[in-house]
Scaffold this motif. Structure first.
Motif, PDB file in Angstrom:
ATOM      1  N   ALA A   1      22.018  12.189  17.638  1.00  0.00           N
ATOM      2  CA  ALA A   1      21.742  10.970  16.877  1.00  0.00           C
ATOM      3  C   ALA A   1      21.599   9.800  17.848  1.00  0.00           C
ATOM      4  O   ALA A   1      22.378   9.668  18.791  1.00  0.00           O
TER       5      ALA A   1
ATOM      6  N   TYR B   1       9.877  15.078  10.819  1.00  0.00           N
ATOM      7  CA  TYR B   1      10.440  15.489   9.533  1.00  0.00           C
ATOM      8  C   TYR B   1      11.077  14.300   8.843  1.00  0.00           C
ATOM      9  O   TYR B   1      11.550  13.365   9.500  1.00  0.00           O
ATOM     10  N   ALA B   2      11.144  14.341   7.533  1.00  0.00           N
ATOM     11  CA  ALA B   2      11.695  13.245   6.742  1.00  0.00           C
ATOM     12  C   ALA B   2      13.207  13.099   6.921  1.00  0.00           C
ATOM     13  O   ALA B   2      13.747  12.014   6.781  1.00  0.00           O
ATOM     14  N   SER B   3      13.903  14.205   7.228  1.00  0.00           N
ATOM     15  CA  SER B   3      15.364  14.152   7.352  1.00  0.00           C
ATOM     16  C   SER B   3      15.837  15.208   8.338  1.00  0.00           C
ATOM     17  O   SER B   3      15.094  16.131   8.684  1.00  0.00           O
ATOM     18  N   VAL B   4      17.077  15.090   8.757  1.00  0.00           N
ATOM     19  CA  VAL B   4      17.685  16.092   9.625  1.00  0.00           C
ATOM     20  C   VAL B   4      17.687  17.443   8.912  1.00  0.00           C
ATOM     21  O   VAL B   4      17.385  18.480   9.510  1.00  0.00           O
ATOM     22  N   GLU B   5      18.013  17.422   7.628  1.00  0.00           N
ATOM     23  CA  GLU B   5      18.073  18.668   6.858  1.00  0.00           C
ATOM     24  C   GLU B   5      16.703  19.360   6.855  1.00  0.00           C
ATOM     25  O   GLU B   5      16.610  20.579   7.025  1.00  0.00           O
ATOM     26  N   ASP B   6      15.633  18.577   6.642  1.00  0.00           N
ATOM     27  CA  ASP B   6      14.279  19.144   6.658  1.00  0.00           C
ATOM     28  C   ASP B   6      13.943  19.724   8.024  1.00  0.00           C
ATOM     29  O   ASP B   6      13.328  20.780   8.144  1.00  0.00           O
TER      30      ASP B   6
ATOM     31  N   ASP C   1      17.917  12.805  15.576  1.00  0.00           N
ATOM     32  CA  ASP C   1      18.077  12.014  14.360  1.00  0.00           C
ATOM     33  C   ASP C   1      17.667  10.590  14.713  1.00  0.00           C
ATOM     34  O   ASP C   1      18.420   9.840  15.328  1.00  0.00           O
TER      35      ASP C   1
ATOM     36  N   ALA D   1      13.650  13.718  13.439  1.00  0.00           N
ATOM     37  CA  ALA D   1      14.022  13.549  12.031  1.00  0.00           C
ATOM     38  C   ALA D   1      14.115  12.075  11.667  1.00  0.00           C
ATOM     39  O   ALA D   1      14.671  11.272  12.409  1.00  0.00           O
ATOM     40  N   ALA D   2      13.552  11.734  10.523  1.00  0.00           N
ATOM     41  CA  ALA D   2      13.688  10.421   9.883  1.00  0.00           C
ATOM     42  C   ALA D   2      13.217   9.249  10.740  1.00  0.00           C
ATOM     43  O   ALA D   2      13.881   8.213  10.785  1.00  0.00           O
TER      44      ALA D   2
ATOM     45  N   GLY E   1      16.700   8.167  12.582  1.00  0.00           N
ATOM     46  CA  GLY E   1      16.770   7.268  11.443  1.00  0.00           C
ATOM     47  C   GLY E   1      17.312   5.881  11.746  1.00  0.00           C
ATOM     48  O   GLY E   1      17.010   4.927  11.036  1.00  0.00           O
ATOM     49  N   SER E   2      18.091   5.744  12.800  1.00  0.00           N
ATOM     50  CA  SER E   2      18.670   4.442  13.144  1.00  0.00           C
ATOM     51  C   SER E   2      18.057   3.839  14.402  1.00  0.00           C
ATOM     52  O   SER E   2      18.573   2.858  14.937  1.00  0.00           O
TER      53      SER E   2
END
Length: 115
Positions: free
Chosen positions: A26, A105-110, A56, A83-84, A58-59
């Motif tokens: 992250a 990918y849209a998210s870590v899970e994806d 990750d 991701a994200a 996203g941030s």
């Protein structure tokens, strides 16, 4: 650093953690040539131990060409998945054509679930 208006910011890399057969790193904040080294160390270390590394993103609020170059280098070393990514990163990837090379990918899970 200029010294004017500088505010202490914690490192750009959060905790890494195992996820399935891979490793998630992250990151947050602004990533440029002055702040990139901790992320480079974390991703390179993870790539040496895992065939799948998920960033990750996203941030992450900003990434420059040195950040993009790091991702492209890592892409050749391991199964790197992003991701994200936020709007600024998506624009960076689209303008440079990196979105045709990197796995986004849209998210870590994806990212973890992708075959």
């Amino acid at each position: 650093m200029s010294g004017f208006g500088d505010v202490y910011q914690p490192g750009v890399v959060g905790d890494g953690y195992p996820a399935g057969d891979g490793w998630v790193v992250a990151a947050h904040g602004e990533l440029d040539q002055d702040t990139l080294e901790p992320l480079e160390e974390a991703l390179t270390s993870a790539a040496g131990r895992h065939s799948l590394v998920v960033l990750d993103a996203g941030s992450i609020t900003f990434g420059d060409s040195s950040f993009l170059n790091l991702l492209l280098r890592l892409h050749h070393l391991t199964g790197l998945r992003i991701a994200a990514p936020g709007e600024q990163l998506r624009r960076l990837f689209a303008v440079t054509g990196a979105d045709t090379v990197l796995s986004l990918y849209a998210s870590v899970e994806d990212a973890l679930a992708a075959a």
